[in-house]
Design a protein around this motif. Structure first.
Motif, PDB file in Angstrom:
ATOM      1  N   LEU A  40       0.830  -1.205   0.000  1.00 11.55           N
ATOM      2  CA  LEU A  40       0.000   0.000   0.000  1.00 11.55           C
ATOM      3  C   LEU A  40       0.866   1.257   0.000  1.00 11.55           C
ATOM      4  O   LEU A  40       0.539   2.244  -0.681  1.00 11.55           O
ATOM      5  N   ALA A  41       1.946   1.235   0.739  1.00 11.89           N
ATOM      6  CA  ALA A  41       2.841   2.396   0.768  1.00 11.89           C
ATOM      7  C   ALA A  41       3.547   2.560  -0.574  1.00 11.89           C
ATOM      8  O   ALA A  41       3.712   3.683  -1.068  1.00 11.89           O
ATOM      9  N   PHE A  43       2.395   1.716  -3.431  1.00 11.14           N
ATOM     10  CA  PHE A  43       1.404   2.211  -4.380  1.00 11.14           C
ATOM     11  C   PHE A  43       1.283   3.728  -4.317  1.00 11.14           C
ATOM     12  O   PHE A  43       1.010   4.383  -5.325  1.00 11.14           O
ATOM     13  N   GLU A  44       1.533   4.300  -3.133  1.00  9.35           N
ATOM     14  CA  GLU A  44       1.482   5.753  -2.967  1.00  9.35           C
ATOM     15  C   GLU A  44       2.800   6.434  -3.320  1.00  9.35           C
ATOM     16  O   GLU A  44       2.932   7.649  -3.184  1.00  9.35           O
ATOM     17  N   GLY A  45       3.805   5.660  -3.750  1.00  7.82           N
ATOM     18  CA  GLY A  45       5.067   6.250  -4.187  1.00  7.82           C
ATOM     19  C   GLY A  45       6.194   6.158  -3.192  1.00  7.82           C
ATOM     20  O   GLY A  45       7.274   6.711  -3.432  1.00  7.82           O
ATOM     21  N   VAL A  46       5.993   5.458  -2.063  1.00  7.75           N
ATOM     22  CA  VAL A  46       7.051   5.308  -1.065  1.00  7.75           C
ATOM     23  C   VAL A  46       8.030   4.242  -1.538  1.00  7.75           C
ATOM     24  O   VAL A  46       7.614   3.148  -1.938  1.00  7.75           O
ATOM     25  N   ARG A  47       9.317   4.557  -1.488  1.00  9.37           N
ATOM     26  CA  ARG A  47      10.341   3.624  -1.958  1.00  9.37           C
ATOM     27  C   ARG A  47      11.437   3.468  -0.906  1.00  9.37           C
ATOM     28  O   ARG A  47      11.695   4.382  -0.119  1.00  9.37           O
ATOM     29  N   ARG A  48      12.098   2.326  -0.926  1.00 10.91           N
ATOM     30  CA  ARG A  48      13.228   2.087  -0.032  1.00 10.91           C
ATOM     31  C   ARG A  48      14.367   3.036  -0.375  1.00 10.91           C
ATOM     32  O   ARG A  48      14.653   3.279  -1.545  1.00 10.91           O
ATOM     33  N   GLY A  49      15.008   3.583   0.652  1.00  7.65           N
ATOM     34  CA  GLY A  49      16.063   4.560   0.455  1.00  7.65           C
ATOM     35  C   GLY A  49      15.572   5.994   0.431  1.00  7.65           C
ATOM     36  O   GLY A  49      16.373   6.923   0.446  1.00  7.65           O
ATOM     37  N   MET A  50      14.247   6.191   0.408  1.00  6.84           N
ATOM     38  CA  MET A  50      13.665   7.539   0.408  1.00  6.84           C
ATOM     39  C   MET A  50      13.745   8.133   1.808  1.00  6.84           C
ATOM     40  O   MET A  50      13.681   7.427   2.808  1.00  6.84           O
ATOM     41  N   ARG A  52      12.469  10.048   5.093  1.00  4.56           N
ATOM     42  CA  ARG A  52      11.196   9.914   5.796  1.00  4.56           C
ATOM     43  C   ARG A  52      10.242  11.060   5.460  1.00  4.56           C
ATOM     44  O   ARG A  52       9.050  10.829   5.214  1.00  4.56           O
ATOM     45  N   ARG A  53      10.750  12.285   5.423  1.00  7.14           N
ATOM     46  CA  ARG A  53       9.867  13.426   5.160  1.00  7.14           C
ATOM     47  C   ARG A  53       9.270  13.355   3.759  1.00  7.14           C
ATOM     48  O   ARG A  53       8.087  13.653   3.556  1.00  7.14           O
ATOM     49  N   GLY A  57       5.398  12.999   2.741  1.00  7.00           N
ATOM     50  CA  GLY A  57       4.806  13.953   1.817  1.00  7.00           C
ATOM     51  C   GLY A  57       4.030  13.266   0.711  1.00  7.00           C
ATOM     52  O   GLY A  57       2.977  13.751   0.274  1.00  7.00           O
ATOM     53  N   ARG A  58       4.529  12.139   0.234  1.00  6.86           N
ATOM     54  CA  ARG A  58       3.821  11.403  -0.809  1.00  6.86           C
ATOM     55  C   ARG A  58       2.625  10.634  -0.264  1.00  6.86           C
ATOM     56  O   ARG A  58       1.655  10.401  -0.980  1.00  6.86           O
ATOM     57  N   CYS A  59       2.731  10.207   0.997  1.00  9.21           N
ATOM     58  CA  CYS A  59       1.648   9.423   1.604  1.00  9.21           C
ATOM     59  C   CYS A  59       1.391   9.962   3.006  1.00  9.21           C
ATOM     60  O   CYS A  59       1.989   9.488   3.986  1.00  9.21           O
TER      61      CYS A  59
END
Length: 515
Positions: A40-41, A43-50, A52-53, A57-59
């Motif tokens: 689910l994360a 799908f909202e654009g969250v990726r490993r290495g990103m 936290r802020r 912001g994306r989710c």
């Protein structure tokens, strides 16, 4: 190899420990970086290495949970035990992945596909965890097959690997950090594992290092290690009787550290390093537990101690044990020559004592003068050499202040100056007529530089680079800077010094000196 993979295991373990709702976007974070995220994360654009802020912001509804390797390993023990009920020789690659030779379960259940289905049902029934199974020749290919839920026929592994992205060689979760190698191969036009495997190994060895040769073997579908391995001598096994029995996790951590140092010292004395470690525990009631941990890289003392601690944590929380652990045994199941390792300066016998004495001394200084009195430099992102270095108090997590992989327009190109003054030194740059040299709006020097005065001395300029501008802090109070590299002659014969200069407004400063 048959590999059982539990997707997003750090998220699964963290959610179970925190009782987070599985239908919500969840990410596991260490420091300020995302190390895992559920579907689910993602799908909202969250990726490993990103950061936290950026992830939040994306989710905005993202649930953030802390990273805890001990928790991940402890909660994964029931999964490994469930697989072990159907297949012998289970090896934990890392929390979330177990491997087992495929011949045994395939022969017993009548085929690899049937064995995979039975193991998936077994894990779901015993633990409630979701998993996927993959079968292929070699651990690397089997892990990739598990992520796709595929069973690769014997001998077809090279064809399976060929179209896959070269990025598959970068496996930070399994201590296989090949980000720089992958980036270089992509810039050379090698975008798939097959394209990389087609290059002769001797050319890879001549152009790159030993790790690239190892990656080349993986891309070609060959084993990670040579098939002929040294049989560990029996005297390498270390055993520790525990009196009184160990029943608490904190006591287990102390025992794990002590045994890890003993095993590492014994291995170092024989010139060996461990790549597969068997942990065996016994209780007063005659109960016994054993687990094998497999690691792609040779285990360090800290790596051994972590795996022993994780395993004991999982066993001690097992309600089926009637008493505490009275005997602990570590056996190196597989070893390699120690000469194949690139050891650091402090590695070897006596390292633990030296590390402990140094750590106590630093903590003592911090107690007298404050946490900021002992710091460790951490290299991060930035435009100037001074901006890239961030000092972290001793004992804190060594996290860079800024992301190193960001574009950083206008940054100083490599090589980095060897000497960077704490405060930029004022300087004066003049032309042959003694007039000040500045920079035009088109980033061109107003005149050829002839002399540089700084640090109380005037030196002739031998060579200089093209200036490059950089607009900094545009979001608050914009600062326009122009940087210039030049070489000046020293008073000694044939002696020269390369410098990094910065023009802010109409004032030149020296930001760094090159060797």
């Amino acid at each position: 190899m048959l590999v059982v993979w539990c997707p997003d295991w750090p998220v699964t373990a963290a959610s179970a420990a925190a009782a987070a709702l599985p239908q919500r976007p969840v990410a596991v974070v260490t420091g300020t970086l995302v190390v895992a995220a559920n579907a689910l994360a993602r799908f909202e654009g969250v990726r490993r290495g990103m950061r936290r802020r950026e992830a939040q912001g994306r989710c905005p509804e993202l649930t953030v949970l802390p990273d805890d390797p001990d928790r991940d390993a402890r909660l994964f023990e029931p999964v490994a035990a469930a697989v072990e009920e159907l297949a012998v020789g289970v090896e934990i690659v890392r929390p979330g992945i177990v491997a087992v030779p495929a011949r045994g379960p395939a022969g017993y259940f009548g085929g690899e596909e049937v064995a995979a289905e039975r193991i998936i049902d077994q894990v779901a029934t015993r633990t409630g965890a979701e998993c996927q199974v993959g079968v292929a020749d070699g651990l690397f290919a089997a892990v990739l097959a598990a992520r796709r839920g595929l069973v690769i026929a014997p001998g077809a592994t090279p064809e399976f690997l060929a179209p896959l992205s070269i990025r598959e060689l970068h496996r930070p979760a399994e201590a296989q950090d090949r980000a720089e190698l992958v980036d270089l191969l992509r810039r050379l036009g090698l975008r798939t594992l097959g394209a990389f495997a087609e290059i002769p190994e001797r050319d890879i060895s001549a152009r790159f290092g030993a790790d690239a040769v190892q990656a080349h073997r993986l891309a070609a579908g060959r084993e990670e290690r040579p098939p002929a391995r040294r049989a560990p001598p029996p005297e390498l096994t270390v055993t520790e009787p525990l009196d009184p029995p160990v029943e608490r996790v904190d006591a287990a951590a102390f025992v794990a550290r002590h045994l890890a140092e003993r095993l590492h010292t014994v291995l170092a004395r024989h010139g060996l390093a461990c790549t597969r470690l068997a942990i065996h525990a016994a209780t007063p009631a005659g109960e016994e537990r054993e687990r094998v941990w497999r690691c792609a890289e040779p285990l360090t003392p800290n790596g051994i101690a972590d795996r022993v601690r994780w395993q004991l944590d999982g066993w001690l929380r097992d309600t089926r044990l009637s008493a505490g652990i009275t005997k602990l045994t570590l056996t190196p199941v597989e070893v390699i020559e120690g000469t194949t390792l690139q050891l650091d300066l402090w590695r070897g016998e006596g390292r633990a004592e030296a590390d402990e004495r140094a750590a106590r001394a630093m903590v003592h200084v911090q107690g007298l003068l404050g946490p900021e009195s002992v710091v460790t430099p951490v290299l991060g992102g930035g435009r100037t050499p001074a901006e890239r270095v961030h000092h972290v108090p001793w004992g804190d997590e060594r996290v860079p202040a800024a992301t190193p992989n960001a574009p950083w327009p206008g940054r100083v190109p490599p090589p980095t100056p060897a000497t960077v003054p704490p405060v930029p030194l004022p300087a004066t740059l003049t032309d042959p007529g003694g007039r000040p040299v500045s920079v035009t709006a088109r980033a061109e020097l107003t005149a050829p530089p002839a002399h540089l005065s700084w640090n109380g001395r005037r030196r002739p300029v031998v060579a200089w680079s093209t200036p490059w501008p950089a607009d900094e802090r545009w979001w608050t109070e914009p600062i326009h800077r122009t940087r210039l590299q030049l070489v000046v002659a020293e008073s000694e014969k044939d002696s020269q010094t390369a410098l990094l200069l910065t023009l802010t407004g109409e004032k030149w400063t020296v930001e760094g000196m090159y060797d």
